[in-house]
Each structure stands twice: as structure tokens, then as C-alpha cells.
Design a protein around this motif. Structure first.
Motif, PDB file in Angstrom:
ATOM      1  N   PHE A   1      77.444  75.428 -51.705  1.00 55.55           N
ATOM      2  CA  PHE A   1      77.011  75.196 -50.326  1.00 55.55           C
ATOM      3  C   PHE A   1      75.533  75.520 -50.189  1.00 55.55           C
ATOM      4  O   PHE A   1      74.952  76.210 -51.020  1.00 55.55           O
ATOM      5  CB  PHE A   1      77.829  76.021 -49.326  1.00 55.55           C
ATOM      6  CG  PHE A   1      77.591  77.507 -49.391  1.00 55.55           C
ATOM      7  CD1 PHE A   1      78.229  78.291 -50.351  1.00 55.55           C
ATOM      8  CD2 PHE A   1      76.741  78.144 -48.492  1.00 55.55           C
ATOM      9  CE1 PHE A   1      78.014  79.668 -50.414  1.00 55.55           C
ATOM     10  CE2 PHE A   1      76.523  79.526 -48.545  1.00 55.55           C
ATOM     11  CZ  PHE A   1      77.164  80.279 -49.515  1.00 55.55           C
TER      12      PHE A   1
ATOM     13  N   ARG B   1      77.207  70.957 -47.609  1.00 57.82           N
ATOM     14  CA  ARG B   1      77.463  70.863 -49.051  1.00 57.82           C
ATOM     15  C   ARG B   1      76.443  69.935 -49.678  1.00 57.82           C
ATOM     16  O   ARG B   1      76.223  68.826 -49.200  1.00 57.82           O
ATOM     17  CB  ARG B   1      78.872  70.332 -49.287  1.00 57.82           C
ATOM     18  CG  ARG B   1      79.929  71.374 -48.980  1.00 57.82           C
ATOM     19  CD  ARG B   1      80.873  71.562 -50.158  1.00 57.82           C
ATOM     20  NE  ARG B   1      81.637  70.370 -50.421  1.00 57.82           N
ATOM     21  CZ  ARG B   1      82.829  70.099 -49.887  1.00 57.82           C
ATOM     22  NH1 ARG B   1      83.383  70.954 -49.049  1.00 57.82           N
ATOM     23  NH2 ARG B   1      83.467  69.015 -50.195  1.00 57.82           N
TER      24      ARG B   1
ATOM     25  N   SER C   1      85.622  79.114 -51.857  1.00 60.83           N
ATOM     26  CA  SER C   1      85.963  77.691 -51.916  1.00 60.83           C
ATOM     27  C   SER C   1      87.338  77.510 -52.540  1.00 60.83           C
ATOM     28  O   SER C   1      87.839  78.389 -53.252  1.00 60.83           O
ATOM     29  CB  SER C   1      84.925  76.940 -52.749  1.00 60.83           C
ATOM     30  OG  SER C   1      84.983  77.389 -54.091  1.00 60.83           O
TER      31      SER C   1
END
Ligand SMILES: [Zn+2]
Length: 297
Positions: A280, A232, A189
């Protein structure tokens, strides 16, 4: 002293990328998996890391887990809606169930279920307070004939000493066509990349693996589990928990320590939306044709 630096996912050799809290953080030269090199047996590791202190002592864990009941229950309900896109409610096993709050959210949404949790204090709270069937123990040691329509692992996967073994058990106890829900942190990320070695999830020995969607697939696919959805999560955390995590992170630097008194100005008990850019979820389905009797060593 390290016994091995071998990658726990593909067994290729790994090399230390950096060190955190005295533990080498290694990258696999072959599959790229990032993991902490620990010389710990699962039983010893779990009882040390997930003592009552993990749930109430702050640090990398929780400052007061039981205060999060409402948020966690809502999270279970939120995930039940995600699963409802792919299957009707059935039986679910929540792995790392703690005090059963997430499991209760699934049950509120029509699922029946069990939990498994290594911390006896938390598991007994689930049993006595919510009347849930939460077993004390580790998924790695789960045996028997029980099969589930779904298994949930909310922020659990990075904690396994041997995630491959855990995944083999999960695949074994899922019915053909059953769903596996995983929520974990994404080391690829933007947040993780920007924070580098200071990313909050680099907190061994509690956290031992750093996944991303592709590496979850690399781990799960060989066990007949295929991704069908990812996204998400909408997450909220209590200000008290956020403050505790910040204290743990800030204590590591001079600037951070200077800012510590400011945290005292923030009241406890507010539910903050957590941006969760670095978190996630993924839903995987066990192939209907998956070979029976996946190896349980
Ligand atoms: Zn590897």
C-alpha cells in the motif's frame, strides 16, 4: 544476544511471536507493532544488509537492480501523479534512492530533487549515469538547513533500525504543509495472513518492521504528519527479479526445492504486473502548525 525486546514505536514490552532466519519476530503487547529483535547498531546493520550484494545478489534483495530502470522510473512518474492531486511539483527528497530511478521519474514529472542512499555504489550510479544529486548516507544522519516540499520513502520504512528517529528527521526536513509519500508492505493484508510465517516480507535482517496503514499512522502522527490519502500501487516487476525472489522462498521447503528447475523455463526481462494486494501507499501531510524543531537526537 538481544539487548532489548522493547517496541521501537511505543517502547512497551514485546514478546516473540515466532522466529525467522534466526531472528525473533516480536509483537508489541501495547500497540501491536510487529518487529524483529536485533542487536545491531544502525551503521553496522546498514553496511551489512545493503552491501552491493543486496542489489545484485538475489536472496531477499534484487538479482539485478539496474535492469529495473524503466519500471522504477515509471513508478516515480506514477507517484508524481498521486502527489499532483495534493500539491504542485516542488522539491522532493527520495529516501533510499538507490540508483536514482524513482527520483528520475519524479524529476521527469516536474519535481526537482535529491536522493539519499546508504549504498555508495548505487548512489554513485545515480550521480554518474543520471547526473542526479544523490548523497551517500542515511536519513537518520541528515543535518542542515535544507527543507523539502515532499519526501518519498518507497519500500524504505521497514528497513530502519529506529523508524521513530527516521520519522523525526523526515518531519523536521519537510516544510509545513509538505507531503510524505510512503510505500510499504501491509502485514494485515489477505496475502500476509494467508501466507503466515512464510509471507515473503518476513526476511530479517533486511526487513525489520511489518507495518499496516494504522501502524504507519501511529508512528507518524506524533510528528505532526497526518494521512490524507492511501491506496494500492500499480506495480510491475521483471520476471528475473520475481524468479530470484521465488528461488529465495522456495529453497526453504522440500516442495519448493523440487519446483526450482521450473523457474529456469521463464525468460528474464518480461515486465509482470504484480498483484500487490499486500502493498500500500500512503500520503501524509505535515501540519502547517507543526511544532518547529522536532527532536533530532
Ligand atoms: Zn508498541
Amino acid at each position: 544476544m538481544l539487548t532489548t525486546l522493547a517496541c521501537p514505536i511505543c517502547n512497551a514490552e514485546g514478546a516473540p511471536a515466532f522466529e525467522k532466519f534466526g531472528h525473533p519476530i516480536c509483537d508489541c503487547a501495547d500497540c501491536g507493532h510487529r518487529y524483529a529483535a536485533l542487536n545491531t547498531k544502525p551503521e553496522g546493520h546498514v553496511s551489512t544488509v545493503y552491501s552491493n550484494n543486496y542489489f545484485n545478489g538475489g536472496g531477499a534483495g534484487y538479482s539485478d537492480y539496474l535492469a529495473e530502470e524503466r519500471l522504477l522510473r515509471d513508478r516515480g512518474k506514477w507517484y508524481a501523479k498521486i502527489l499532483a492531486r495534493h500539491a504542485a511539483p516542488g522539491s522532493i527528497l527520495d529516501v533510499g534512492a538507490a540508483a536514482g530511478f524513482v527520483l528520475q521519474g519524479f524529476i521527469d514529472s516536474g519535481w526537482t530533487g535529491n536522493g539519499i542512499e546508504p549504498n555508495e555504489t548505487m548512489a554513485s550510479v545515480a550521480r554518474s549515469r543520471l547526473g542526479l544529486e544523490v548523497w551517500t548516507g542515511m536519513i537518520e544522519n541528515l543535518a542542515g538547513e535544507l527543507r523539502f516540499d515532499a519526501v518519498s520513502m518507497i519500500q524504505v520504512l521497514p528497513h530502519f533500525v529506529d523508524p521513530k528517529h527516521a520519522m523525526s528527521v523526515v518531519a523536521h526536513i519537510l516544510k509545513p504543509g509538505g507531503l510524505l509519500l510512503i510505500e510499504t508492505w501491509n502485514r494485515k493484508s489477505l496475502t500476509a495472513k494467508l501466507m503466515g510465517e512464510n509471507w515473503h516480507e518476513y526476511s530479517p535482517p533486511s526487513v525489520l518492521h511489518w507495518f499496516d496503514p494504522e501502524s504507519v499512522n501511529r508512528l507518524a502522527n506524533p510528528f505532526g504528519l497526518s494521512e490524507i490519502a492511501r491506496g494500492r500501487p500499480a506495480k510491475k516487476i521483471l520476471t528475473s527479479h520475481a524468479k530470484s525472489l521465488l528461488k529465495h522462498t522456495m529453497a526453504g521447503s522440500v516442495v519448493g526445492r523440487a519446483g526450482l528447475p521450473l523457474l529456469g523455463l521463464i525468460p528474464d526481462g518480461w515486465a509482470l504486473p504484480y498483484p500487490a494486494e499486500d502493498l500500500f501507499y500512503m500520503v501524509l501531510r505535515k501540519d502547517a502548525q507543526a511544532a518547529p524543531g522536532l527532536v533530532l537526537s
